[in-house]
Design an enzyme around this catalytic site. Structure first.
Site, PDB file in Angstrom:
ATOM      1  N   ARG A 236       4.513   3.555  13.648  1.00  0.00           N
ATOM      2  CA  ARG A 236       3.318   3.421  12.811  1.00  0.00           C
ATOM      3  C   ARG A 236       3.058   1.938  12.588  1.00  0.00           C
ATOM      4  NH1 ARG A 236       1.854   7.625  14.134  1.00  0.00           N
ATOM      5  NH2 ARG A 236       1.558   9.529  12.921  1.00  0.00           N
ATOM      6  N   GLU A 265      -6.042   1.501  11.545  1.00  0.00           N
ATOM      7  CA  GLU A 265      -6.736   1.974  12.757  1.00  0.00           C
ATOM      8  C   GLU A 265      -8.123   2.498  12.411  1.00  0.00           C
ATOM      9  OE1 GLU A 265      -4.119   4.735  14.725  1.00  0.00           O
ATOM     10  OE2 GLU A 265      -2.510   3.272  14.826  1.00  0.00           O
ATOM     11  N   HIS A 283      -3.424   3.909  20.369  1.00  0.00           N
ATOM     12  CA  HIS A 283      -2.712   5.077  19.823  1.00  0.00           C
ATOM     13  C   HIS A 283      -2.707   6.246  20.824  1.00  0.00           C
ATOM     14  CE1 HIS A 283      -1.346   6.921  15.751  1.00  0.00           C
ATOM     15  NE2 HIS A 283      -0.707   7.494  16.757  1.00  0.00           N
TER      16      HIS A 283
HETATM   17  P1  NAP Z   1      12.235  12.109  13.844  1.00  0.00           P
HETATM   18  O1  NAP Z   1      12.909  12.945  14.870  1.00  0.00           O
HETATM   19  O2  NAP Z   1      12.182  12.580  12.439  1.00  0.00           O
HETATM   20  O3  NAP Z   1      12.912  10.651  13.900  1.00  0.00           O
HETATM   21  C1  NAP Z   1      12.708   9.682  12.933  1.00  0.00           C
HETATM   22  C2  NAP Z   1      14.004   8.926  12.750  1.00  0.00           C
HETATM   23  O4  NAP Z   1      13.771   7.878  11.821  1.00  0.00           O
HETATM   24  C3  NAP Z   1      15.111   9.821  12.190  1.00  0.00           C
HETATM   25  O5  NAP Z   1      16.237   9.640  13.002  1.00  0.00           O
HETATM   26  C4  NAP Z   1      15.315   9.299  10.789  1.00  0.00           C
HETATM   27  O6  NAP Z   1      16.659   9.203  10.417  1.00  0.00           O
HETATM   28  C5  NAP Z   1      14.834   7.874  10.893  1.00  0.00           C
HETATM   29  N1  NAP Z   1      14.376   7.393   9.592  1.00  0.00           N
HETATM   30  C6  NAP Z   1      13.564   8.022   8.719  1.00  0.00           C
HETATM   31  N2  NAP Z   1      13.346   7.245   7.649  1.00  0.00           N
HETATM   32  C7  NAP Z   1      14.061   6.117   7.860  1.00  0.00           C
HETATM   33  C8  NAP Z   1      14.273   4.951   7.103  1.00  0.00           C
HETATM   34  N3  NAP Z   1      13.688   4.772   5.914  1.00  0.00           N
HETATM   35  N4  NAP Z   1      15.067   3.993   7.614  1.00  0.00           N
HETATM   36  C9  NAP Z   1      15.643   4.193   8.808  1.00  0.00           C
HETATM   37  N5  NAP Z   1      15.509   5.268   9.572  1.00  0.00           N
HETATM   38  C10 NAP Z   1      14.708   6.226   9.091  1.00  0.00           C
HETATM   39  O7  NAP Z   1      10.731  11.817  14.257  1.00  0.00           O
HETATM   40  P2  NAP Z   1      10.123  11.659  15.718  1.00  0.00           P
HETATM   41  O8  NAP Z   1       9.604  12.939  16.188  1.00  0.00           O
HETATM   42  O9  NAP Z   1      11.090  10.900  16.560  1.00  0.00           O
HETATM   43  O10 NAP Z   1       8.857  10.732  15.381  1.00  0.00           O
HETATM   44  C11 NAP Z   1       9.047   9.418  14.856  1.00  0.00           C
HETATM   45  C12 NAP Z   1       7.728   8.820  14.456  1.00  0.00           C
HETATM   46  O11 NAP Z   1       6.998   8.474  15.623  1.00  0.00           O
HETATM   47  C13 NAP Z   1       6.768   9.757  13.700  1.00  0.00           C
HETATM   48  O12 NAP Z   1       7.072   9.808  12.331  1.00  0.00           O
HETATM   49  C14 NAP Z   1       5.410   9.169  13.991  1.00  0.00           C
HETATM   50  O13 NAP Z   1       5.033   8.287  12.949  1.00  0.00           O
HETATM   51  C15 NAP Z   1       5.629   8.389  15.274  1.00  0.00           C
HETATM   52  N6  NAP Z   1       4.838   8.955  16.392  1.00  0.00           N
HETATM   53  C16 NAP Z   1       3.881   8.209  16.972  1.00  0.00           C
HETATM   54  C17 NAP Z   1       3.154   8.715  18.024  1.00  0.00           C
HETATM   55  C18 NAP Z   1       2.087   7.911  18.710  1.00  0.00           C
HETATM   56  O14 NAP Z   1       1.105   8.481  19.146  1.00  0.00           O
HETATM   57  N7  NAP Z   1       2.259   6.615  18.857  1.00  0.00           N
HETATM   58  C19 NAP Z   1       3.399  10.016  18.482  1.00  0.00           C
HETATM   59  C20 NAP Z   1       4.404  10.752  17.866  1.00  0.00           C
HETATM   60  C21 NAP Z   1       5.115  10.208  16.815  1.00  0.00           C
HETATM   61  P3  NAP Z   1      17.577  10.435  10.015  1.00  0.00           P
HETATM   62  O15 NAP Z   1      17.971  11.013  11.325  1.00  0.00           O
HETATM   63  O16 NAP Z   1      18.678   9.778   9.292  1.00  0.00           O
HETATM   64  O17 NAP Z   1      16.734  11.332   9.168  1.00  0.00           O
END
Ligand code: NAP
Length: 317
Positions: A236, A265, A283
């Site tokens: 993000r 955005e 994005h």
């Molecule tokens: P996910 O599986 O929930 O992974 C997020 C990771 O971040 C988890 O391992 C979590 O740790 C960690 N985390 C959460 N809060 C944190 C903090 N304060 N400090 C450090 N680590 C933290 O999510 P995902 O599916 O991989 O997606 C991740 C992010 O990618 C989404 O939230 C979204 O914003 C972004 N995204 C962007 C696009 C795009 O189009 N560019 C597409 C999809 C997603 P824990 O394992 O300890 O809970």
């Protein structure tokens, strides 16, 4: 049950939704105003927004009919889940189905930044390319370089797998605790972000947005990165201080960056638009046909479960 879909979704999903519910679609695909979103809370049982809608406490206070916010996307930092919860409104997302697409895009940015692909294409299209030469647009190799993953969840791990198995990169990661999945990638755990930054040749961000991660990569963090390293962000926009990033790119302290997301955005920080050593994508993380359909079907599954009164598969609040 009345459902409001705030943007165009893939045709197949819009048809499937319309077969089951009274659905109002957004044929123009123009973003709804905050006033329209607020009044929708009183007119629909389900609001189905995307990352381009800011569902804040004022919107949530806009009416009492809505009982489910079924987000189209995995990130939900654009929704005030605390305000929704306080009002008894459930919130769901679409995890997992966009992991591969987003990891693919993180690798696209790593490769484009490392190999100066955007810069090269701009030069060619401008008619300024004067032929092959040994010193033209020299970038960086990936093999044996350290890729530092910030946030080792679904997309972080999928990015690490591609980089390690596909490109021979070494993996280090920061998470709030060591992860079992790291073993298969021979990935090194770093207990703090600065530790990770100091040893990474490339850094890729995969934490959720929101207050907890706002400006996680600020001027101090950028100074902790290796000189000549690269930053990639598909998470993000708010995770990075873009003024500080622009300074690090202008000074040449960072060799390059690749960005898919921005704080406001569709605005892109003006300073970045002037720079050759940053790749700027609009994005596109989940933007392939298969993924966008799967995201819609996942949102539909949550809406169907809500209609039946059964447990919501992807409830986040
Ligand atoms: P996910 O599986 O929930 O992974 C997020 C990771 O971040 C988890 O391992 C979590 O740790 C960690 N985390 C959460 N809060 C944190 C903090 N304060 N400090 C450090 N680590 C933290 O999510 P995902 O599916 O991989 O997606 C991740 C992010 O990618 C989404 O939230 C979204 O914003 C972004 N995204 C962007 C696009 C795009 O189009 N560019 C597409 C999809 C997603 P824990 O394992 O300890 O809970």
């Amino acid at each position: 049950m009345r459902v409001l879909v705030t943007r165009r979704w893939p045709d197949t999903v819009e048809h499937a939704l319309s077969d089951s519910f009274e659905v109002v679609l957004n044929d123009s695909d123009a973003p709804l105003s905050q006033a329209d979103l607020a009044s929708a809370m009183g007119e629909f049982d389900v609001l189905a927004p995307t990352v381009s809608d800011t569902i804040d406490a004022d919107i949530i206070a806009g009416g009492d009919r809505c009982r489910l916010i079924a987000n189209y996307g995995v990130g939900f930092d654009h929704i005030d889940v605390g305000a929704a919860k306080a009002k008894g409104i459930a919130v769901t997302n679409t995890p997992g189905v966009l992991t591969d697409a987003t990891a693919d895009l993180a690798l696209t940015l790593i490769l484009m930044a490392a190999r100066r692909a955007g810069e090269g294409e701009r030069e060619l299209r401008a008619g300024a390319w004067n032929g092959w030469r040994p010193t033209h647009l020299i970038g960086s190799a990936l093999r044996d370089k350290v890729l530092g993953i910030v946030g080792f969840g679904r997309i972080g791990q999928a990015t690490a797998e591609r980089a390690h198995h596909g490109f021979g990169m070494k993996i280090a990661y920061y998470a709030r605790g060591p992860k079992d999945e790291a073993q298969a990638l021979d990935a090194e755990y770093c207990a703090t972000v600065p530790d990770l930054l100091a040893k990474s040749d490339f850094v890729s961000l995969h934490v959720p947005g929101g207050n907890d991660t706002a400006h996680l990569i600020d001027a101090d963090a950028l100074a902790a990165m290796k000189p000549g390293s690269y930053l990639v962000n598909t998470a993000r926009g708010g995770v990075v201080d873009h003024d500080a990033l622009a300074e690090a790119l202008i000074s040449g302290y960072l060799a390059g960056a690749g960005l898919d997301v921005y704080p406001e955005e569709p605005d892109v920080p003006a300073a970045l638009l002037q720079l050759e050593n940053v790749v700027l994508l609009p994005h596109l993380g989940s933007a392939n046909a298969e993924t966008r359909e799967a995201m819609g079907m996942r949102a539909l599954a949550n809406i169907e479960a809500f209609a039946k009164g059964s447990g919501l598969p992807d409830r986040v609040a």
